[in-house]
Scaffold this motif. Sequence first.
Motif, short mmCIF file in Angstrom:
data_model
loop_
_atom_site.label_atom_id
_atom_site.label_comp_id
_atom_site.label_asym_id
_atom_site.label_seq_id
_atom_site.Cartn_x
_atom_site.Cartn_y
_atom_site.Cartn_z
N UNK A 8 1.57 -8.50 12.05
CA UNK A 8 1.09 -7.21 11.60
C UNK A 8 -0.08 -7.43 10.64
N UNK A 9 -1.02 -6.53 10.69
CA UNK A 9 -2.19 -6.62 9.81
C UNK A 9 -1.79 -6.34 8.36
N UNK A 10 -2.37 -7.09 7.45
CA UNK A 10 -2.07 -6.92 6.03
C UNK A 10 -2.50 -5.55 5.54
N UNK A 11 -1.65 -4.94 4.71
CA UNK A 11 -1.98 -3.67 4.07
C UNK A 11 -2.81 -4.01 2.84
N UNK A 12 -3.97 -3.42 2.73
CA UNK A 12 -4.85 -3.70 1.60
C UNK A 12 -4.91 -2.49 0.67
N UNK A 13 -4.76 -2.78 -0.62
CA UNK A 13 -4.88 -1.73 -1.62
C UNK A 13 -6.33 -1.29 -1.69
N UNK A 14 -6.54 -0.01 -1.79
CA UNK A 14 -7.87 0.55 -1.93
C UNK A 14 -7.83 1.52 -3.11
N UNK A 15 -8.81 1.50 -3.94
CA UNK A 15 -8.83 2.37 -5.12
C UNK A 15 -8.77 3.86 -4.74
N UNK A 16 -9.09 4.19 -3.50
CA UNK A 16 -8.98 5.60 -3.10
C UNK A 16 -7.51 6.05 -3.09
N UNK A 17 -6.57 5.10 -3.12
CA UNK A 17 -5.14 5.42 -3.19
C UNK A 17 -4.70 5.67 -4.63
N UNK A 18 -5.56 5.37 -5.56
CA UNK A 18 -5.21 5.47 -6.98
C UNK A 18 -4.90 6.90 -7.39
N UNK A 19 -3.83 7.04 -8.18
CA UNK A 19 -3.45 8.35 -8.71
C UNK A 19 -4.05 8.59 -10.08
N UNK A 75 -2.62 7.32 -12.66
CA UNK A 75 -1.48 7.09 -13.55
C UNK A 75 -1.14 5.61 -13.43
N UNK A 76 -1.38 4.87 -14.51
CA UNK A 76 -1.29 3.41 -14.46
C UNK A 76 0.03 2.90 -13.89
N UNK A 77 1.14 3.41 -14.39
CA UNK A 77 2.44 2.91 -13.94
C UNK A 77 2.67 3.20 -12.46
N UNK A 78 2.32 4.39 -12.01
CA UNK A 78 2.49 4.76 -10.60
C UNK A 78 1.60 3.88 -9.73
N UNK A 79 0.36 3.69 -10.13
CA UNK A 79 -0.56 2.84 -9.36
C UNK A 79 -0.06 1.39 -9.31
N UNK A 80 0.46 0.89 -10.42
CA UNK A 80 1.00 -0.48 -10.45
C UNK A 80 2.18 -0.60 -9.48
N UNK A 81 3.02 0.43 -9.44
CA UNK A 81 4.15 0.41 -8.51
C UNK A 81 3.68 0.49 -7.07
N UNK A 82 2.68 1.32 -6.80
CA UNK A 82 2.13 1.40 -5.44
C UNK A 82 1.58 0.04 -5.01
N UNK A 83 0.89 -0.63 -5.91
CA UNK A 83 0.35 -1.96 -5.60
C UNK A 83 1.47 -2.95 -5.33
N UNK A 84 2.53 -2.88 -6.11
CA UNK A 84 3.68 -3.77 -5.91
C UNK A 84 4.34 -3.52 -4.55
N UNK A 85 4.50 -2.24 -4.19
CA UNK A 85 5.07 -1.91 -2.89
C UNK A 85 4.19 -2.48 -1.78
N UNK A 86 2.89 -2.33 -1.92
CA UNK A 86 1.95 -2.87 -0.93
C UNK A 86 2.11 -4.39 -0.80
N UNK A 87 2.20 -5.09 -1.92
CA UNK A 87 2.37 -6.54 -1.90
C UNK A 87 3.67 -6.94 -1.22
N UNK A 88 4.73 -6.20 -1.49
CA UNK A 88 6.03 -6.54 -0.89
C UNK A 88 6.09 -6.20 0.60
N UNK A 89 5.38 -5.16 1.02
CA UNK A 89 5.28 -4.87 2.45
C UNK A 89 4.59 -6.04 3.14
N UNK A 90 3.54 -6.55 2.51
CA UNK A 90 2.82 -7.69 3.09
C UNK A 90 3.70 -8.94 3.13
#
Length: 82
Positions: A1-12, A14-29
């Motif tokens: 499967x192709x790697x999911x890449x974080x893009x700043x356009x996904x940014x909310x 809200x630092x904590x929420x964005x950090x969690x979104x990035x962590x979810x992305x890393x763990x999906x990968x």
Amino acid sequence: MEEVKWDEKFSTGVHLIDAQHKSITQHINKLSKAIDLGRPKMEVNKLIKYLVEYTRTHFALEEEYMIKYKYPEYEFHRKEHR
């Protein structure tokens, strides 16, 4: 499967929420890579379990923030989580 890449356009913004979104992305990968590499079922299941629990925790926090800050799209977004 192709790697999911974080893009700043996904940014909310809200630092904590964005950090969690990035962590979810890393763990999906990590999960995707483990599957692609044919890692043992136990390892894959552990990654899935982690993602499920982390996502539940994340959704609860995100919904709490949406209520607290009166996010106008709360009901729609909550339904997306379900």
